[in-house]
Design a protein around this motif. Structure first.
Motif, PDB file in Angstrom:
ATOM      1  N   ARG A   1       0.809  -1.213   0.000  1.00 28.57           N
ATOM      2  CA  ARG A   1       0.000   0.000   0.000  1.00 28.57           C
ATOM      3  C   ARG A   1       0.851   1.276   0.000  1.00 28.57           C
ATOM      4  NH1 ARG A   1      -5.802   0.630  -0.035  1.00 28.57           N
ATOM      5  NH2 ARG A   1      -6.531  -1.432  -0.690  1.00 28.57           N
ATOM      6  N   LEU A   2       2.131   1.136   0.308  1.00 36.94           N
ATOM      7  CA  LEU A   2       3.024   2.292   0.150  1.00 36.94           C
ATOM      8  C   LEU A   2       3.070   2.731  -1.310  1.00 36.94           C
ATOM      9  CD1 LEU A   2       6.069   1.316   2.425  1.00 36.94           C
ATOM     10  CD2 LEU A   2       4.451   3.198   2.810  1.00 36.94           C
ATOM     11  N   LEU A   3       2.971   1.784  -2.234  1.00 34.60           N
ATOM     12  CA  LEU A   3       2.999   2.112  -3.655  1.00 34.60           C
ATOM     13  C   LEU A   3       1.828   3.019  -4.019  1.00 34.60           C
ATOM     14  CD1 LEU A   3       3.900  -1.447  -4.950  1.00 34.60           C
ATOM     15  CD2 LEU A   3       5.399   0.564  -5.025  1.00 34.60           C
ATOM     16  N   THR A   4       0.660   2.753  -3.453  1.00 30.96           N
ATOM     17  CA  THR A   4      -0.505   3.592  -3.692  1.00 30.96           C
ATOM     18  C   THR A   4      -0.297   4.983  -3.108  1.00 30.96           C
ATOM     19  OG1 THR A   4      -1.920   1.639  -3.586  1.00 30.96           O
ATOM     20  CG2 THR A   4      -2.993   3.780  -3.345  1.00 30.96           C
ATOM     21  N   GLU A   5       0.219   5.025  -1.887  1.00 33.34           N
ATOM     22  CA  GLU A   5       0.466   6.315  -1.236  1.00 33.34           C
ATOM     23  C   GLU A   5       1.443   7.155  -2.048  1.00 33.34           C
ATOM     24  OE1 GLU A   5       2.146   8.053   3.055  1.00 33.34           O
ATOM     25  OE2 GLU A   5       1.944   5.904   2.729  1.00 33.34           O
ATOM     26  N   TRP A   6       2.533   6.548  -2.485  1.00 33.26           N
ATOM     27  CA  TRP A   6       3.527   7.293  -3.267  1.00 33.26           C
ATOM     28  C   TRP A   6       2.950   7.713  -4.615  1.00 33.26           C
ATOM     29  CZ3 TRP A   6       7.428   2.868  -2.032  1.00 33.26           C
ATOM     30  CH2 TRP A   6       7.926   3.034  -0.733  1.00 33.26           C
ATOM     31  N   SER A   7       2.137   6.863  -5.221  1.00 39.37           N
ATOM     32  CA  SER A   7       1.528   7.198  -6.497  1.00 39.37           C
ATOM     33  C   SER A   7       0.628   8.423  -6.364  1.00 39.37           C
ATOM     34  CB  SER A   7       0.716   6.007  -7.027  1.00 39.37           C
ATOM     35  OG  SER A   7       0.062   6.346  -8.230  1.00 39.37           O
ATOM     36  N   ASP A   8      -0.158   8.468  -5.294  1.00 39.64           N
ATOM     37  CA  ASP A   8      -1.053   9.602  -5.095  1.00 39.64           C
ATOM     38  C   ASP A   8      -0.269  10.903  -4.907  1.00 39.64           C
ATOM     39  OD1 ASP A   8      -3.247   7.989  -5.352  1.00 39.64           O
ATOM     40  OD2 ASP A   8      -3.629   7.804  -3.203  1.00 39.64           O
ATOM     41  N   TRP A   9       0.804  10.850  -4.134  1.00 41.25           N
ATOM     42  CA  TRP A   9       1.620  12.042  -3.926  1.00 41.25           C
ATOM     43  C   TRP A   9       2.337  12.460  -5.211  1.00 41.25           C
ATOM     44  CZ3 TRP A   9       2.070  15.427   0.080  1.00 41.25           C
ATOM     45  CH2 TRP A   9       1.473  15.071   1.291  1.00 41.25           C
ATOM     46  N   ALA A  10       2.817  11.493  -5.960  1.00 42.51           N
ATOM     47  CA  ALA A  10       3.575  11.809  -7.180  1.00 42.51           C
ATOM     48  C   ALA A  10       2.679  12.332  -8.288  1.00 42.51           C
ATOM     49  CB  ALA A  10       4.326  10.570  -7.658  1.00 42.51           C
ATOM     50  N   GLY A  11       1.476  11.773  -8.428  1.00 40.24           N
ATOM     51  CA  GLY A  11       0.611  12.122  -9.541  1.00 40.24           C
ATOM     52  C   GLY A  11      -0.236  13.359  -9.318  1.00 40.24           C
ATOM     53  N   ASP A  12      -0.282  13.863  -8.092  1.00 38.68           N
ATOM     54  CA  ASP A  12      -1.123  15.011  -7.779  1.00 38.68           C
ATOM     55  C   ASP A  12      -0.361  16.302  -8.065  1.00 38.68           C
ATOM     56  OD1 ASP A  12      -2.871  16.881  -6.851  1.00 38.68           O
ATOM     57  OD2 ASP A  12      -3.221  15.931  -4.903  1.00 38.68           O
ATOM     58  N   VAL A  13      -0.493  16.826  -9.280  1.00 44.15           N
ATOM     59  CA  VAL A  13       0.248  18.031  -9.661  1.00 44.15           C
ATOM     60  C   VAL A  13      -0.240  19.260  -8.914  1.00 44.15           C
ATOM     61  CG1 VAL A  13       0.839  17.140 -11.927  1.00 44.15           C
ATOM     62  CG2 VAL A  13      -1.260  18.458 -11.645  1.00 44.15           C
ATOM     63  N   GLU A  14      -1.442  19.178  -8.294  1.00 36.54           N
ATOM     64  CA  GLU A  14      -1.937  20.325  -7.534  1.00 36.54           C
ATOM     65  C   GLU A  14      -1.058  20.635  -6.326  1.00 36.54           C
ATOM     66  OE1 GLU A  14      -4.347  22.068  -8.897  1.00 36.54           O
ATOM     67  OE2 GLU A  14      -4.228  20.526 -10.445  1.00 36.54           O
ATOM     68  N   LEU A  15      -0.263  19.649  -5.911  1.00 37.39           N
ATOM     69  CA  LEU A  15       0.606  19.871  -4.754  1.00 37.39           C
ATOM     70  C   LEU A  15       1.679  20.922  -5.023  1.00 37.39           C
ATOM     71  CD1 LEU A  15       1.055  16.152  -3.652  1.00 37.39           C
ATOM     72  CD2 LEU A  15      -0.424  17.863  -2.605  1.00 37.39           C
ATOM     73  N   PHE A  16       1.910  21.249  -6.276  1.00 34.45           N
ATOM     74  CA  PHE A  16       2.906  22.263  -6.614  1.00 34.45           C
ATOM     75  C   PHE A  16       2.422  23.679  -6.286  1.00 34.45           C
ATOM     76  CE2 PHE A  16       4.554  18.799  -9.128  1.00 34.45           C
ATOM     77  CZ  PHE A  16       5.917  18.979  -9.061  1.00 34.45           C
ATOM     78  N   ARG A  17       1.146  23.832  -5.943  1.00 39.23           N
ATOM     79  CA  ARG A  17       0.584  25.173  -5.800  1.00 39.23           C
ATOM     80  C   ARG A  17       1.038  25.887  -4.531  1.00 39.23           C
ATOM     81  NH1 ARG A  17      -3.727  26.168  -9.471  1.00 39.23           N
ATOM     82  NH2 ARG A  17      -4.255  24.300 -10.653  1.00 39.23           N
ATOM     83  N   THR A  18       1.422  25.158  -3.495  1.00 38.26           N
ATOM     84  CA  THR A  18       1.854  25.816  -2.257  1.00 38.26           C
ATOM     85  C   THR A  18       3.193  25.258  -1.805  1.00 38.26           C
ATOM     86  OG1 THR A  18       0.868  24.240  -0.684  1.00 38.26           O
ATOM     87  CG2 THR A  18      -0.577  25.979  -1.560  1.00 38.26           C
ATOM     88  N   GLU A  19       3.935  26.081  -1.084  1.00 39.48           N
ATOM     89  CA  GLU A  19       5.243  25.651  -0.588  1.00 39.48           C
ATOM     90  C   GLU A  19       5.107  24.475   0.363  1.00 39.48           C
ATOM     91  OE1 GLU A  19       9.104  27.480   1.869  1.00 39.48           O
ATOM     92  OE2 GLU A  19       7.295  28.690   1.554  1.00 39.48           O
ATOM     93  N   GLU A  20       4.083  24.510   1.216  1.00 41.45           N
ATOM     94  CA  GLU A  20       3.896  23.448   2.208  1.00 41.45           C
ATOM     95  C   GLU A  20       3.665  22.093   1.544  1.00 41.45           C
ATOM     96  OE1 GLU A  20       0.929  22.327   5.972  1.00 41.45           O
ATOM     97  OE2 GLU A  20       0.555  24.111   4.746  1.00 41.45           O
ATOM     98  N   THR A  21       2.769  22.057   0.545  1.00 36.08           N
ATOM     99  CA  THR A  21       2.472  20.779  -0.086  1.00 36.08           C
ATOM    100  C   THR A  21       3.614  20.323  -0.992  1.00 36.08           C
ATOM    101  OG1 THR A  21       1.207  21.947  -1.807  1.00 36.08           O
ATOM    102  CG2 THR A  21      -0.032  21.029   0.046  1.00 36.08           C
ATOM    103  N   ARG A  22       4.332  21.270  -1.606  1.00 32.53           N
ATOM    104  CA  ARG A  22       5.498  20.882  -2.413  1.00 32.53           C
ATOM    105  C   ARG A  22       6.539  20.178  -1.558  1.00 32.53           C
ATOM    106  NH1 ARG A  22       5.076  26.059  -4.653  1.00 32.53           N
ATOM    107  NH2 ARG A  22       6.871  26.796  -3.478  1.00 32.53           N
ATOM    108  N   LYS A  23       6.785  20.740  -0.360  1.00 39.03           N
ATOM    109  CA  LYS A  23       7.791  20.137   0.518  1.00 39.03           C
ATOM    110  C   LYS A  23       7.315  18.781   1.048  1.00 39.03           C
ATOM    111  CE  LYS A  23      10.230  24.336   1.916  1.00 39.03           C
ATOM    112  NZ  LYS A  23      10.611  25.226   3.029  1.00 39.03           N
ATOM    113  N   ALA A  24       6.032  18.680   1.353  1.00 42.15           N
ATOM    114  CA  ALA A  24       5.502  17.392   1.818  1.00 42.15           C
ATOM    115  C   ALA A  24       5.613  16.343   0.721  1.00 42.15           C
ATOM    116  CB  ALA A  24       4.047  17.555   2.256  1.00 42.15           C
ATOM    117  N   ARG A  25       5.319  16.745  -0.532  1.00 44.98           N
ATOM    118  CA  ARG A  25       5.439  15.825  -1.650  1.00 44.98           C
ATOM    119  C   ARG A  25       6.883  15.377  -1.816  1.00 44.98           C
ATOM    120  NH1 ARG A  25       6.926  15.991  -7.097  1.00 44.98           N
ATOM    121  NH2 ARG A  25       5.702  14.624  -8.464  1.00 44.98           N
TER     122      ARG A  25
END
Length: 432
Positions: free
Chosen positions: A192-216
């Motif tokens: 299930r780590l593969l799913t978690e990493w896939s969600d973080w990697a594929g979610d381009v919306e995370l680039f919109r804020t510094e906080e989510t970029r760093k978490a990604r």
């Protein structure tokens, strides 16, 4: 929201209709906005573009200026010219998200580039794709089919009938994650780590804020550290069919840490999101068009064609980007070197000049395989056969058990312009 164009080039002085125009963001045609996907209201926006200006330029969007290309023929034309339209990370990569166009640009010391072969041009793209491609040959599909069918059947037999559950989690995610774990020979208990990493990697919306970029980024380094351990464990072993071993025993063995991470992201997101969201699209689509569901239940021989139609109707990746390498004309549109081109597969798969009644899922659609969900040309999805096999087996095993998924609440959709899919979807199974 403003709808007037900055520069209306939809007609010449003589009144001749042109297929392109320039519009100012914010504008309904700025389709990088996540809310139109989470609210599932993208259909009329792209339809309007296809009718009024199938190629159009957005100026001043949140991620800078870019071109929308919305029809099937035009997208195939762009995909067929990789020496004119670059996929390379060196020119911006494969999504419209652009670090340089953010309101608060990412500091240079925080930018991490993770190259992947889908975001490379020839010859490097060809070399690296050639390493991975043997894992997805017809022979490999035949070898894996029995195991896929067994695992799918076991999962379906474990599901409750008449009790609501999350189809995305219990079926779509679980089946695709199991497949990924087998492809990588990944520790089963951690799959299930593969799913978690896939969600973080594929979610381009995370680039919109510094906080989510760093978490990604933290999640990507977590993934990299885990896979580096697997690489180190296997590097002195003999050749094996798993994807990590294929890379070790190939020219890719000399990849640096970031290229390794980039290719892992590609394989995980590509192996997860396309199949996962099409499996969910099957449940939602046939529930939405119950006449087609009845047709398929009465004629299970239609399943192979229905698989292509589900993939077309769902379109699990909404767009890919290219970057123009020179000034040129694209069906009347004046493309300049450096321009970003958004190829909207989501729109091409609804192109009325190709598909009759395109918004409906039609299980016996004669030209369903003309869809662009897997791309076109040299970058066509390397794992397309495996995605089709997994979805086909799911439909066949559901039919064998005469099981029907009934959606009991509107699904929660992905809020983003890249992955087009579902976060959750409550269903109840019934027998027919």
């Amino acid at each position: 929201m403003a709808t007037a164009p900055v520069l209306d080039t939809s007609a010449t002085e003589s009144g001749e209709k042109l297929p392109w125009k320039v519009v100012q963001a914010p504008h309904e045609w700025d389709v990088t906005r996540p809310e139109i996907y989470v609210e599932d209201r993208w259909h009329p926006i792209f339809k309007e573009m296809r009718e009024q200006a199938p190629i159009n330029k957005i100026v001043g969007g949140e991620f800078g200026d870019y071109w929308n290309v919305t029809t099937l023929k035009a997208i195939q034309h762009v995909e067929a010219l990789p020496d004119v339209y670059s996929s390379s990370f060196e020119h911006g990569g494969i999504t419209l998200i652009d670090d340089n166009a953010l309101d608060e640009p990412i500091p240079e010391d925080e930018r991490i580039v993770m190259p992947m072969f889908i975001a490379m041009d020839r010859p490097k793209h060809t070399e690296e794709r050639r390493v991975i491609a043997p894992a997805f040959t017809p022979g490999e599909m035949e070898r894996m089919a029995t195991d896929i069918r067994r695992r799918t059947g076991e999962l379906l037999d474990s599901l409750p009938v008449g009790t609501a559950f999350d189809w995305v989690d219990k079926v779509s995610i679980e089946l695709t994650t199991q497949m990924l774990a087998l492809l990588f020979d990944f520790p089963w208990e951690d799959r299930r780590l593969l799913t978690e990493w896939s969600d973080w990697a594929g979610d381009v919306e995370l680039f919109r804020t510094e906080e989510t970029r760093k978490a990604r980024l933290a999640k990507m380094f977590e993934m990299g550290a885990y896979f580096q351990r697997l690489w180190d464990e296997r590097k002195d072993r003999g050749e094996a069919p798993d994807l990590i071993s294929r890379m070790i025993h190939s020219p890719m063995k000399d990849m640096n840490q970031f290229e390794y991470m980039g290719n892992l992201i590609l394989l995980i997101v590509g192996g997860n999101d396309t199949t996962r969201n099409s499996m969910s699209g099957y449940a939602y689509g046939l529930h939405s068009f119950q006449d087609e569901r009845e047709k398929l239940e009465k004629s299970p021989e239609l399943i192979p064609n229905a698989v292509s139609e589900v993939i077309r109707w769902q379109t699990p990746l909404a767009h890919m980007r290219r970057t123009a390498l020179k000034d040129h004309d694209l069906f009347g549109a004046p493309i300049k070197a450096g321009d970003k081109i958004g190829m909207w597969y989501l729109s091409a798969n609804r192109d009325e000049t190709v598909f009759d009644n395109p918004d409906k899922l039609i299980v016996d659609r004669e030209n369903a395989r003309r869809h662009l969900s897997f791309g076109y040309g040299i970058h066509r999805c390397v794992g397309a056969r495996l995605a089709e096999l997994q979805i086909r087996v799911l439909l066949e095993e559901m039919a064998k058990r005469r099981l029907r998924p009934n959606v009991v609440a509107e699904p929660v959709r992905v809020a983003g312009c890249f992955v087009h899919g579902y976060r959750s979807m409550d269903v109840e199974l019934s027998k027919y």
